[in-house]
Design an enzyme around this catalytic site. Sequence first.
Site, short mmCIF file in Angstrom:
data_model
loop_
_atom_site.label_atom_id
_atom_site.label_comp_id
_atom_site.label_asym_id
_atom_site.label_seq_id
_atom_site.Cartn_x
_atom_site.Cartn_y
_atom_site.Cartn_z
N GLN A 204 4.59 6.77 8.70
CA GLN A 204 4.25 5.31 9.52
C GLN A 204 5.47 4.64 10.24
O GLN A 204 5.45 3.79 11.04
CB GLN A 204 4.15 4.43 8.38
N ARG B 62 11.92 2.14 -1.30
CA ARG B 62 11.10 3.23 -1.65
C ARG B 62 10.63 4.00 -0.25
O ARG B 62 10.03 3.09 0.45
CB ARG B 62 9.75 2.68 -2.35
N HIS C 126 3.38 11.35 1.08
CA HIS C 126 2.79 9.90 1.47
C HIS C 126 2.04 10.56 2.61
O HIS C 126 2.14 10.04 3.58
CB HIS C 126 3.63 8.57 1.90
N ASN D 70 1.48 9.49 -3.18
CA ASN D 70 1.02 8.32 -3.17
C ASN D 70 -0.37 8.09 -3.03
O ASN D 70 -0.95 8.72 -2.25
CB ASN D 70 1.89 7.76 -1.81
N GLU D 71 -0.94 7.28 -3.78
CA GLU D 71 -2.35 6.86 -3.77
C GLU D 71 -3.18 8.18 -3.54
O GLU D 71 -3.87 8.50 -2.61
CB GLU D 71 -2.60 5.87 -2.58
N ASN E 110 -0.03 0.48 -7.23
CA ASN E 110 -0.07 -0.24 -5.79
C ASN E 110 -1.34 -1.04 -5.70
O ASN E 110 -2.50 -0.62 -6.11
CB ASN E 110 -0.26 0.80 -4.66
N TYR F 39 -3.56 -4.36 -3.44
CA TYR F 39 -3.64 -5.23 -2.44
C TYR F 39 -4.53 -6.26 -3.02
O TYR F 39 -4.79 -7.38 -2.59
CB TYR F 39 -4.13 -4.50 -1.17
N GLU G 12 3.79 -0.87 -4.50
CA GLU G 12 3.21 -1.36 -3.18
C GLU G 12 2.72 -2.88 -3.59
O GLU G 12 1.59 -2.74 -4.24
CB GLU G 12 2.23 -0.59 -2.33
C1 BGC Z 1 -0.87 2.91 1.45
C2 BGC Z 1 0.28 2.54 2.66
C3 BGC Z 1 -0.48 1.59 3.62
C4 BGC Z 1 -0.96 0.30 2.82
C5 BGC Z 1 -1.66 -0.94 3.61
C6 BGC Z 1 -1.57 1.74 1.05
O1 BGC Z 1 -2.82 2.28 0.81
O2 BGC Z 1 0.13 3.38 0.81
O3 BGC Z 1 0.54 3.44 3.41
O4 BGC Z 1 0.22 1.21 4.99
O5 BGC Z 1 -1.85 0.65 1.84
O6 BGC Z 1 -3.02 -0.61 4.28
#
Ligand code: BGC
Length: 508
Positions: A46, A103, A148, A192-193, A335, A337, A405
């Site tokens: 990224q 990180r 990642h 990662n994820e 992580n 969101y 995250e």
């Molecule tokens: C990922 C990141 C991504 C972020 C926002 C996560 O799922 O680890 O790489 O940029 O979400 O979408």
Amino acid sequence: MGCLFKFLTAVFAVLCVTAGKELSSRAAVRKLPEGLLFGAATASYQIEGGWNASDKSPSIWDTFCEIPGKIKDGTSGRDACKSYEYYQRDVEMLKFLGVDFYRFSVSWPRVLPSGFADKVSQDGIEYYSRLVDELLANGIEPSVTLYHWDLPQSLQDLGGWANPLIADWFEDYARVLYDALGDRVKLWITLNEPKQFAIYGYGKDVFAPDINSPGVGDYMAVKNLLMAHARAWHLYDKEYRPKQNGNCGITIASDFAEGISDSPADVEAGNLALDFEIGFYSHPIFSTTGGFPEKLVKRVAERSAAQGFPRSRLPELTKDEIDFIRGTSDFYGFNHYSTRFYSAEDYKSGMFEEPSYDDDVGAVSGRGEYTTAPNGYTTKIPAGIRKALNWIKDSYNSPEIMIFENGYGDYGGVNDPDRIDYYKAYLDAILDAIEVDGCNISRYTAWSLMDNFEWAQGLSVKFGLFEVDYEAEKRTRTAKTSALWYRNLIASRTLDPADNPKYEKIEF
Ligand code: BGC
């Protein structure tokens, strides 16, 4: 009198529960818990660019971005934020924020151009070694993610995560990095994820490597990645921990899922969705029994049988494999969101492709009553992070949780009050999770340090605390108001709802 006393006690109890458990205390200035560390995160593909610098070979994302129509705005991470050239500037930005740790992830094809450990790229290793040294010289702890999502294309040509031998390849790769950086790196994140690269990369064609094998290829990848992770952890635990004394674990996408209504069918759908969303990856590692979640196993077996498969599409974990994977993380990497709400009632058979992950989940998901802000990409549902943290605490005997995250996506702008509001609301919920619910949380990481290549969304969606000028040769970075806010948060160690910094132009 007795009755009145009972009544008043009940009212008091309800008020306490409401104040402590349900309502966030967003009006109050809150002290940040002592010992809670703050960081910022990025990932190699990224931000680095330098896609063919020195002897680096292509990754699956280099290949994927070449396929017309895969990336929303037709961009790629070939040059990205040019951190491969200007990594020192990233460290200056981290220093400006005052974070405890950074990180970042290592690009496998930069370090091992053939994908295998036959030949280690000196330039590749030196790049990461210089970055680690620069961080340490500035008092910032390096926290390193081994994978990642940028798998060497050469390994994908052999099946990638669908090939069980990837556990050998990943262990060899991990050893190279533990050897090269483990004297200075004390926090390792293996993968990662898992969901994102297994389900979206092998079960749908929305992420690299574009293997569209729904409900089959994705589940093969899930089993193999769990084995690969466990191999890298055991290697660290046995051979490296005694001399290097660090920690090693995995980070799992832990967005929350729940029923859209209180109807038993929706509640059940929400619980099953949680098993698919989080438990699929966390149960084998963190539960006391190990293995995949029982209801998920049953569901995939039933759907497979109904679809005429002679055996379940979900690969079996043998007793030895279950034991090998169980307990292989020194912390729960978290992580998060947003949250999705699931409706069993809206689900109609035939609505999703069969077989597929979505059909196995068997419910329709959405954001419920929540809406996304006009310039926003992420839907703000702060109550969900607290629920997710509690679900992990309750399901896995209160592990140490490191939030690796959390952040807010929008469509750009250096003045970003919505992002600040998201961070405030989520941190407030996290403090409730710590102080009221007793979750054991030791780190918080903002995603992301800077705007970067947002996978299939290309450069259209921004998560950064710093804006990046992609037109500028040097990719100038400008602090957004959220960067100024994060800096204040860390410096004052208080979460102040009234702190709304004014934009001032600070460039790197
Ligand atoms: C990922 C990141 C991504 C972020 C926002 C996560 O799922 O680890 O790489 O940029 O979400 O979408």
